[in-house]
Enzyme design. Structure first.
Site, PDB file in Angstrom:
ATOM      1  N   LYS A 132       3.371   6.074 -10.488  1.00 30.21           N
ATOM      2  CA  LYS A 132       2.577   5.947  -9.256  1.00 30.21           C
ATOM      3  C   LYS A 132       2.331   7.353  -8.733  1.00 30.21           C
ATOM      4  CE  LYS A 132       0.826   2.716  -6.619  1.00 30.21           C
ATOM      5  NZ  LYS A 132       0.479   1.332  -6.968  1.00 30.21           N
ATOM      6  N   ASP A 172      -5.327   2.272  -5.630  1.00 35.97           N
ATOM      7  CA  ASP A 172      -4.339   1.575  -4.779  1.00 35.97           C
ATOM      8  C   ASP A 172      -4.869   1.727  -3.347  1.00 35.97           C
ATOM      9  OD1 ASP A 172      -1.418   0.355  -5.013  1.00 35.97           O
ATOM     10  OD2 ASP A 172      -1.384   1.580  -3.217  1.00 35.97           O
TER      11      ASP A 172
HETATM   12  P1  NDP Z   1      -7.139  -1.160   0.247  1.00 32.00           P
HETATM   13  O1  NDP Z   1      -7.078   0.241   0.661  1.00 32.00           O
HETATM   14  O2  NDP Z   1      -8.364  -1.694  -0.391  1.00 32.00           O
HETATM   15  O3  NDP Z   1      -6.811  -2.121   1.483  1.00 32.00           O
HETATM   16  C1  NDP Z   1      -5.623  -1.994   2.184  1.00 32.00           C
HETATM   17  C2  NDP Z   1      -5.613  -2.987   3.309  1.00 32.00           C
HETATM   18  O4  NDP Z   1      -4.329  -3.029   3.900  1.00 32.00           O
HETATM   19  C3  NDP Z   1      -6.580  -2.614   4.417  1.00 32.00           C
HETATM   20  O5  NDP Z   1      -7.007  -3.793   5.054  1.00 32.00           O
HETATM   21  C4  NDP Z   1      -5.694  -1.784   5.340  1.00 32.00           C
HETATM   22  O6  NDP Z   1      -6.130  -1.713   6.694  1.00 32.00           O
HETATM   23  C5  NDP Z   1      -4.399  -2.535   5.251  1.00 32.00           C
HETATM   24  N1  NDP Z   1      -3.284  -1.627   5.499  1.00 32.00           N
HETATM   25  C6  NDP Z   1      -2.958  -0.524   4.777  1.00 32.00           C
HETATM   26  N2  NDP Z   1      -1.895   0.078   5.311  1.00 32.00           N
HETATM   27  C7  NDP Z   1      -1.566  -0.650   6.395  1.00 32.00           C
HETATM   28  C8  NDP Z   1      -0.542  -0.535   7.355  1.00 32.00           C
HETATM   29  N3  NDP Z   1       0.339   0.469   7.311  1.00 32.00           N
HETATM   30  N4  NDP Z   1      -0.497  -1.484   8.324  1.00 32.00           N
HETATM   31  C9  NDP Z   1      -1.392  -2.496   8.376  1.00 32.00           C
HETATM   32  N5  NDP Z   1      -2.381  -2.653   7.483  1.00 32.00           N
HETATM   33  C10 NDP Z   1      -2.454  -1.751   6.506  1.00 32.00           C
HETATM   34  O7  NDP Z   1      -5.875  -1.370  -0.704  1.00 32.00           O
HETATM   35  P2  NDP Z   1      -5.597  -2.531  -1.764  1.00 32.00           P
HETATM   36  O8  NDP Z   1      -6.178  -3.811  -1.309  1.00 32.00           O
HETATM   37  O9  NDP Z   1      -5.934  -2.020  -3.096  1.00 32.00           O
HETATM   38  O10 NDP Z   1      -3.992  -2.620  -1.706  1.00 32.00           O
HETATM   39  C11 NDP Z   1      -3.319  -3.521  -0.845  1.00 32.00           C
HETATM   40  C12 NDP Z   1      -1.915  -3.750  -1.383  1.00 32.00           C
HETATM   41  O11 NDP Z   1      -1.999  -4.298  -2.712  1.00 32.00           O
HETATM   42  C13 NDP Z   1      -1.055  -2.497  -1.511  1.00 32.00           C
HETATM   43  O12 NDP Z   1       0.293  -2.860  -1.279  1.00 32.00           O
HETATM   44  C14 NDP Z   1      -1.216  -2.117  -2.974  1.00 32.00           C
HETATM   45  O13 NDP Z   1      -0.122  -1.347  -3.448  1.00 32.00           O
HETATM   46  C15 NDP Z   1      -1.235  -3.494  -3.608  1.00 32.00           C
HETATM   47  N6  NDP Z   1      -1.803  -3.589  -4.945  1.00 32.00           N
HETATM   48  C16 NDP Z   1      -3.068  -3.126  -5.205  1.00 32.00           C
HETATM   49  C17 NDP Z   1      -3.589  -3.255  -6.477  1.00 32.00           C
HETATM   50  C18 NDP Z   1      -4.996  -2.852  -6.795  1.00 32.00           C
HETATM   51  O14 NDP Z   1      -5.420  -3.086  -7.921  1.00 32.00           O
HETATM   52  N7  NDP Z   1      -5.752  -2.288  -5.862  1.00 32.00           N
HETATM   53  C19 NDP Z   1      -2.801  -3.816  -7.579  1.00 32.00           C
HETATM   54  C20 NDP Z   1      -1.530  -4.343  -7.174  1.00 32.00           C
HETATM   55  C21 NDP Z   1      -1.058  -4.209  -5.906  1.00 32.00           C
HETATM   56  P3  NDP Z   1      -6.770  -0.341   7.231  1.00 32.00           P
HETATM   57  O15 NDP Z   1      -8.110  -0.249   6.558  1.00 32.00           O
HETATM   58  O16 NDP Z   1      -6.845  -0.530   8.699  1.00 32.00           O
HETATM   59  O17 NDP Z   1      -5.831   0.755   6.821  1.00 32.00           O
HETATM   60  O1  2IT Z   2       0.208  -1.593  -7.815  1.00 27.46           O
HETATM   61  C1  2IT Z   2      -0.548  -1.730  -8.800  1.00 27.46           C
HETATM   62  O2  2IT Z   2      -0.260  -2.443  -9.753  1.00 27.46           O
HETATM   63  C2  2IT Z   2      -1.837  -1.027  -8.769  1.00 27.46           C
HETATM   64  N1  2IT Z   2      -2.164  -0.388  -7.777  1.00 27.46           N
HETATM   65  C3  2IT Z   2      -2.742  -1.070  -9.970  1.00 27.46           C
HETATM   66  C4  2IT Z   2      -2.297  -0.100 -11.002  1.00 27.46           C
HETATM   67  C5  2IT Z   2      -3.226   0.076 -12.174  1.00 27.46           C
HETATM   68  O3  2IT Z   2      -2.920   0.951 -12.994  1.00 27.46           O
HETATM   69  O4  2IT Z   2      -4.229  -0.630 -12.296  1.00 27.46           O
END
Ligand code: NDP
Ligand code: 2IT
Length: 452
Positions: A132, A172
């Site tokens: 990461k 992420d």
């Molecule tokens: P994005 O940046 O697209 O969206 C994040 C969302 O979470 C936004 O709505 C944001 O609101 C909110 N958020 C972030 N930080 C906070 C906080 N401290 N308090 C409240 N709300 C918060 O990220 P993703 O959707 O990609 O990721 C979301 C989660 O999923 C994370 O935990 C990530 O690690 C996990 N994940 C993502 C993957 C991927 O492929 N993208 C794969 C697997 C897991 P705001 O805009 O107001 O900050």
């Molecule tokens: O937490 C996760 O699994 C991710 N943000 C996606 C990682 C990836 O390599 O696609």
């Protein structure tokens, strides 16, 4: 199996040592505690793993690269951010995992994420190690050109540490298609090499169909698998979702495909609750709002009179059958878990990484809630990243049906592994199942290499 008192003693001793070696890393301690609590009985029963001190070795990253990212903002002011790449473990394949841009990013956060990634990636069945990275850079309110300068500068250091068979970053929090484009462009220029060194790329330059949707879809596939296992399904269920980013948006979309009713979305400002349900048209509004205009979720309640805006609140007080935390770590605590349980929640599937505190997880498990932990439930994103790497290596592109079909099979297979390793007394403990199944694969590979 070792007795529970002996297990607890071993867990305590192990955690004491880990905390001493890694002071002030609360998130990392939490992620390791969750794994060790469930893996320890298995570990104590397998002399070959204990003899090789696999747990001690597995909780120490292979290496951490820490560097400065210097860039200039639109006013000409020079800025400097901290950035890291935590290459945690490459026992079963090249390092793989996302990059996060958020002011809350610290080494502890990236270590917890990198650690969990090792087991998540193992569960997918694809050859990917765990990593990461990220920066404490705050992209909110920054212009496209500022984002571009930041990404180019970051890659000017990172490029020497990554490679298609070495380490393959992705997105992420705060890192989506735009950021991946800027980073890939700079990598290609510096190395003069067009290879699949990042995933989540645009479709025009080597990206995979369904990667954007994969994490959210995969989380709902996992929830569907848990429900199917008890002869039920997502259809007709009330679903509470947190977040409104990549994962949340496509989780909502798949809930709709399955005939469920998504009731909420949120961001760091608050939540919206729409008792009429978020339908396809309202979801399209969220996509435009978040992916294009980069606005706040409160605008949803201004547009749709059916919805209420709960300022500064998370959505866990809304009555539901299924909860999908899809925003960030520790966004669902013990009190939230109790409230959800009192309100009759039956399924929780973690789209975000470690969104539930350890206490919240214990409450869900004690109450018999079907609880799909992040490692299993959100593995669909990295799984399709793995499929993007395969397509890049083969120099072909599969159609959406092909990729989605593979994603569904992978999620089904992860569910089956959780059942195999986590079933007891007629119930499935998905936390134990995911942890033990992921651990076993990585541990066996480490043993094969000898002491390295
Ligand atoms: P994005 O940046 O697209 O969206 C994040 C969302 O979470 C936004 O709505 C944001 O609101 C909110 N958020 C972030 N930080 C906070 C906080 N401290 N308090 C409240 N709300 C918060 O990220 P993703 O959707 O990609 O990721 C979301 C989660 O999923 C994370 O935990 C990530 O690690 C996990 N994940 C993502 C993957 C991927 O492929 N993208 C794969 C697997 C897991 P705001 O805009 O107001 O900050
Ligand atoms: O937490 C996760 O699994 C991710 N943000 C996606 C990682 C990836 O390599 O696609």
């Amino acid at each position: 199996m070792a007795g529970s008192k002996a297990v607890q003693k071993e867990v305590k001793e192990f955690m004491t040592g880990l905390k001493r070696r890694n002071p002030h890393e609360g998130e990392f301690h939490q992620a390791v505690q969750e794994l060790v609590e469930t893996v320890m009985p298995y570990y104590l029963d397998h002399d070959q793993f204990r003899k090789w001190r696999i747990l001690e070795r597995m909780t120490e990253p292979d290496r951490v690269v820490m560097f400065r990212v210097t860039w200039s903002d639109d006013t000409g002011t020079i800025r400097a951010n901290k950035a890291w790449r935590v290459q945690f473990n490459n026992a079963i394949g090249p390092y793989k995992g996302g990059m996060r841009f958020h002011p809350s990013v610290t080494l502890s956060v990236l270590k917890f994420l990198g650690f969990e990634q090792c087991f998540k990636n193992a569960l997918t069945g694809l050859p990917m190690g765990g990593a990461k990275g990220g920066s404490n850079f705050n992209p909110k309110g920054r212009s496209d050109l500022e984002i571009m300068r930041f990404c180019h500068s970051l890659m000017t250091e990172l490029f020497r540490h990554i490679g298609e068979s070495k380490d393959v970053p992705a997105g992420d929090i705060g890192v989506g298609a735009r950021e991946i484009g800027y980073m890939f462009g700079q990598y290609k220029r510096l190395e003069n090499n067009f290879v699949g060194v990042l995933t989540g790329k645009g479709l025009e330059y080597g990206g995979s169909l369904i990667r954007k949707e994969a994490t959210g879809y995969g989380t709902v596939y996992f929830a569907q698998n848990m429900l199917n296992h008890i002869d039920d399904s997502v259809e007709g269920k009330d679903v509470v979702v947190s977040g409104s980013g990549n994962v949340a948006t496509y989780a909502i979309e798949k809930v709709l495909h399955y005939g469920g009713k998504p009731l909420t979305a949120s961001d760091s400002g608050g939540s919206i609750y729409d008792p009429d349900g978020i339908d396809e048209e309202k979801l399209e509004f969220i996509k435009q709002l978040k992916e294009v205009r980069r606005g706040r979720i409160s605008e949803y309640a201004e547009k749709y009179s059916s919805a209420k805006y709960l300022e500064g609140k998370r959505p866990w007080g809304v009555k539901c059958d299924i909860a999908l935390p899809c925003a960030t770590q520790n966004e669902l605590n013990a009190d939230d878990a109790k409230e959800l349980i009192d309100n009759g929640v039956r399924v929780v599937a973690e789209g975000a990484n470690m969104p539930s505190t350890l206490e919240a997880v214990h409450h869900f498990l004690d109450a018999g809630v079907l609880f799909g932990p992040a490692k299993a439930a959100n593995a669909g994103g990295v799984a399709v990243s793995g499929l993007e790497q395969s397509q890049n290596s083969l120099r072909i592109s599969w159609d959406a049906e092909e990729v989605d079909g593979r994603l569904q099979n992978i999620m089904k297979d992860i569910h089956a592994k959780c059942v195999k390793y986590g079933e007891g007394d007629g119930k499935v403990n998905y936390v134990a199942g995911a942890n033990i199944a992921g651990f076993e694969k990585v541990a066996a590979a480490m043993v094969a290499y000898g002491v390295v």
